[in-house]
Design a protein around this motif. Structure first.
Motif, mmCIF file in Angstrom:
data_model
loop_
_atom_site.group_PDB
_atom_site.id
_atom_site.type_symbol
_atom_site.label_atom_id
_atom_site.label_comp_id
_atom_site.label_asym_id
_atom_site.label_seq_id
_atom_site.Cartn_x
_atom_site.Cartn_y
_atom_site.Cartn_z
ATOM 1 N N ARG A 62 -57.818 -104.928 -30.497
ATOM 2 C CA ARG A 62 -56.913 -105.950 -30.731
ATOM 3 C C ARG A 62 -55.766 -106.023 -29.467
ATOM 4 O O ARG A 62 -55.451 -104.718 -28.789
ATOM 5 N N GLY A 63 -55.517 -107.004 -28.821
ATOM 6 C CA GLY A 63 -54.876 -107.275 -27.736
ATOM 7 C C GLY A 63 -54.752 -108.493 -27.396
ATOM 8 O O GLY A 63 -55.189 -109.706 -28.000
ATOM 9 N N LEU A 64 -54.020 -108.748 -26.182
ATOM 10 C CA LEU A 64 -53.862 -110.231 -25.838
ATOM 11 C C LEU A 64 -55.282 -110.999 -25.498
ATOM 12 O O LEU A 64 -55.262 -112.172 -25.936
ATOM 13 N N LEU A 65 -56.146 -110.367 -25.056
ATOM 14 C CA LEU A 65 -57.257 -111.135 -24.874
ATOM 15 C C LEU A 65 -58.470 -110.648 -25.719
ATOM 16 O O LEU A 65 -59.715 -110.952 -25.224
ATOM 17 N N ARG A 66 -58.268 -109.842 -26.580
ATOM 18 C CA ARG A 66 -59.365 -109.079 -27.519
ATOM 19 C C ARG A 66 -59.277 -109.858 -28.853
ATOM 20 O O ARG A 66 -60.048 -109.367 -29.763
ATOM 21 N N GLY A 67 -58.555 -110.794 -29.252
ATOM 22 C CA GLY A 67 -58.827 -111.297 -30.695
ATOM 23 C C GLY A 67 -57.987 -110.439 -31.688
ATOM 24 O O GLY A 67 -57.083 -109.782 -31.254
ATOM 25 N N LYS A 68 -58.539 -110.619 -32.740
ATOM 26 C CA LYS A 68 -57.978 -109.936 -33.844
ATOM 27 C C LYS A 68 -58.458 -108.482 -33.891
ATOM 28 O O LYS A 68 -57.863 -107.740 -34.688
ATOM 29 N N GLY A 69 -59.392 -108.142 -33.219
ATOM 30 C CA GLY A 69 -59.995 -106.791 -33.085
ATOM 31 C C GLY A 69 -60.805 -106.437 -34.583
ATOM 32 O O GLY A 69 -61.115 -107.479 -35.082
ATOM 33 N N VAL A 70 -61.258 -105.124 -34.806
ATOM 34 C CA VAL A 70 -62.069 -104.618 -35.709
ATOM 35 C C VAL A 70 -61.330 -103.493 -36.560
ATOM 36 O O VAL A 70 -60.906 -102.833 -36.073
ATOM 37 N N ALA A 71 -61.401 -103.765 -37.857
ATOM 38 C CA ALA A 71 -60.794 -102.804 -38.591
ATOM 39 C C ALA A 71 -61.729 -101.829 -39.138
ATOM 40 O O ALA A 71 -62.560 -101.971 -39.897
ATOM 41 N N ALA A 72 -61.581 -100.659 -38.408
ATOM 42 C CA ALA A 72 -62.706 -99.432 -38.691
ATOM 43 C C ALA A 72 -62.482 -98.824 -40.062
ATOM 44 O O ALA A 72 -62.856 -98.452 -40.666
ATOM 45 N N VAL A 73 -60.964 -98.753 -40.363
ATOM 46 C CA VAL A 73 -60.435 -98.425 -41.662
ATOM 47 C C VAL A 73 -59.622 -99.659 -42.052
ATOM 48 O O VAL A 73 -58.800 -100.034 -41.462
ATOM 49 N N ASP A 74 -59.904 -100.188 -43.322
ATOM 50 C CA ASP A 74 -59.111 -101.423 -43.809
ATOM 51 C C ASP A 74 -58.402 -100.816 -45.322
ATOM 52 O O ASP A 74 -59.153 -101.078 -46.270
ATOM 53 N N GLY A 75 -57.181 -100.702 -45.172
ATOM 54 C CA GLY A 75 -56.320 -100.474 -46.255
ATOM 55 C C GLY A 75 -56.733 -99.137 -47.346
ATOM 56 O O GLY A 75 -56.913 -99.502 -48.535
ATOM 57 N N MET A 76 -57.233 -98.422 -46.786
ATOM 58 C CA MET A 76 -57.664 -97.205 -47.707
ATOM 59 C C MET A 76 -56.729 -96.173 -48.219
ATOM 60 O O MET A 76 -55.632 -95.768 -47.391
ATOM 61 N N SER A 77 -57.016 -95.945 -49.214
ATOM 62 C CA SER A 77 -55.864 -95.061 -49.978
ATOM 63 C C SER A 77 -56.585 -93.931 -50.844
ATOM 64 O O SER A 77 -57.497 -94.401 -51.690
ATOM 65 N N PHE A 78 -56.156 -92.544 -50.626
ATOM 66 C CA PHE A 78 -56.905 -91.734 -51.626
ATOM 67 C C PHE A 78 -56.215 -90.226 -51.158
ATOM 68 O O PHE A 78 -55.481 -90.209 -50.099
ATOM 69 N N GLY A 79 -56.173 -89.177 -51.902
ATOM 70 C CA GLY A 79 -55.777 -88.104 -51.831
ATOM 71 C C GLY A 79 -56.281 -86.974 -52.191
ATOM 72 O O GLY A 79 -57.415 -86.919 -52.876
ATOM 73 N N ILE A 80 -55.891 -85.764 -51.498
ATOM 74 C CA ILE A 80 -56.661 -84.465 -51.713
ATOM 75 C C ILE A 80 -55.721 -83.306 -52.436
ATOM 76 O O ILE A 80 -54.474 -83.199 -51.957
ATOM 77 N N ASN A 81 -56.236 -83.068 -53.712
ATOM 78 C CA ASN A 81 -55.314 -82.276 -54.342
ATOM 79 C C ASN A 81 -54.900 -80.909 -54.088
ATOM 80 O O ASN A 81 -55.857 -80.352 -53.465
ATOM 81 N N ALA A 82 -53.572 -80.294 -53.908
ATOM 82 C CA ALA A 82 -53.269 -79.002 -53.378
ATOM 83 C C ALA A 82 -53.683 -78.104 -54.469
ATOM 84 O O ALA A 82 -53.554 -76.870 -54.164
ATOM 85 N N ASP A 83 -53.617 -78.242 -55.649
ATOM 86 C CA ASP A 83 -53.599 -77.321 -56.741
ATOM 87 C C ASP A 83 -55.118 -76.899 -57.403
ATOM 88 O O ASP A 83 -55.397 -75.831 -57.726
ATOM 89 N N ARG A 84 -55.925 -77.920 -57.312
ATOM 90 C CA ARG A 84 -57.108 -77.963 -57.727
ATOM 91 C C ARG A 84 -58.301 -77.887 -56.506
ATOM 92 O O ARG A 84 -58.526 -79.294 -56.230
ATOM 93 N N PRO A 85 -58.800 -77.081 -56.057
ATOM 94 C CA PRO A 85 -59.845 -77.238 -54.835
ATOM 95 C C PRO A 85 -60.870 -78.011 -55.742
ATOM 96 O O PRO A 85 -61.621 -77.690 -56.578
ATOM 97 N N SER A 86 -61.612 -78.729 -54.653
ATOM 98 C CA SER A 86 -62.602 -79.585 -54.775
ATOM 99 C C SER A 86 -63.555 -80.110 -53.450
ATOM 100 O O SER A 86 -62.882 -79.877 -52.373
#
Length: 314
Positions: free
Chosen positions: A17-41
């Motif tokens: 994304r930039g002045l001459l590059r348009g909107k760009g490409v979303a390599a990651v798009d609105g991602m949410s998740f977590g890794i628990n600290a107490d239960r190894p997985s």
């Protein structure tokens, strides 16, 4: 309340994304998740090339800063960590990359890459203690210290170098390891050994693993949960058994159906055909141009995230 060790909050990473590059490409798009600290997985992050797996790993490691959203460590965004918190983050969150050879200095023996983290974090009381810790870590991943130490990287096989990096991570006693395609560059005879090492990290040491791969077969073998990515977005998440045996999203179904089966009478083929993303689909489902069951509504709205019934923590 369960504490999350490492989490992504609506993270987006846009490239180009930039002045001459348009909107760009979303390599990651609105991602949410977590890794628990107490239960190894072991959580498998799966998807074909270009789905955003490695970019997400780099974001979680703090190697790049997201365009929007935040990566959070123990309740604090990485951008706000103090020096002490950042040091602790570096010890608790370790990485194993696809090509271990790039992690070695060819002018140093492999002993160097093992001694540096011990010295940096002051984990060994003496030279003898450091040697003992190194030998224990090597043995745990199936390497013989007498056949490994004292050698240069080029004198070891690819499988030995990969297991050496697992041993290096173990020396720091991490809480989570991000393993990016750890078996993609080794032959089949060594994959089982490395995968068994990953299982032992959780089973014996209580370490969580984010296993990043395009290989659903190995993901199924070692993982508890699975997150399926497509073009930077999560399309399905939950228990690995439920997702592999009863996939709900059309993309996941095609991924599972493309796995070759050991049947000499069955010709292998993949229904994952490449497609050109039409402009009208940008507001709709990203998979619509390749989906065998797409309808008109798919071009104007995105479907909800598919969750398996036991998807706690994903």
């Amino acid at each position: 309340m369960t504490e999350l060790l490492l989490e992504a909050h609506n993270v987006t990473q846009i490239y180009g994304r930039g002045l001459l590059r348009g909107k760009g490409v979303a390599a990651v798009d609105g991602m949410s998740f977590g890794i628990n600290a107490d239960r190894p997985s072991i959580v498998a992050l799966v998807g074909e090339s270009g789905s955003g797996k490695t970019t997400l790993a780099r974001l979680l490691l703090g190697m790049i800063t997201p365009t929007s959203g935040a990566v959070v460590y123990r309740g604090t965004p990485l951008t706000r960590l103090s020096r002490r918190q950042w040091r602790e983050f570096r010890r608790e969150v370790q990485a194993i990359f696809q090509d271990p050879f790039e992690s070695f200095n060819p002018f140093h023996k492999v002993d160097h890459v093992l001694n540096v983290p011990l010295k940096t974090f002051k984990l060994a009381k003496s030279r003898a203690d450091a040697r003992s810790r190194i030998e224990d870590a090597l043995t745990l991943v199936g390497l013989r210290p007498e056949e490994t130490l004292g050698h240069y990287p080029h004198q070891l096989s690819g499988g030995q170098r990969q297991r050496l990096m697992v041993a290096r991570a173990l020396l720091l006693k991490p809480r989570v390891i991000l393993a990016d395609e750890p078996v993609s560059m080794v032959d089949a005879s060594l994959r089982a050994t490395i995968l068994e090492s990953i299982l032992r990290l959780k089973r014996e040491l209580g370490i969580s693993v984010l296993y990043i791969t395009h290989d659903l077969t190995t993901a199924y073998q070692v993982s508890d949960r699975m997150v399926v990515l497509y073009r930077g977005s999560v399309v399905e998440a939950g228990d690995v058994g439920e997702i592999v045996h009863e996939p709900r999203h059309p993309y996941t179904r095609l991924l599972v159906s493309s796995i070759p089966r050991p049947d000499p009478k069955r010709k292998w083929r993949s229904d994952l055909q490449g497609g050109v993303l039409r402009g009208s689909l940008l507001a709709g489902c990203k998979f619509a141009d390749r989906c065998p069951v797409a309808t008109e509504i798919c071009e104007v709205g995105r479907p909800p995230l598919f969750r398996a019934s036991s998807s706690n923590g994903v």
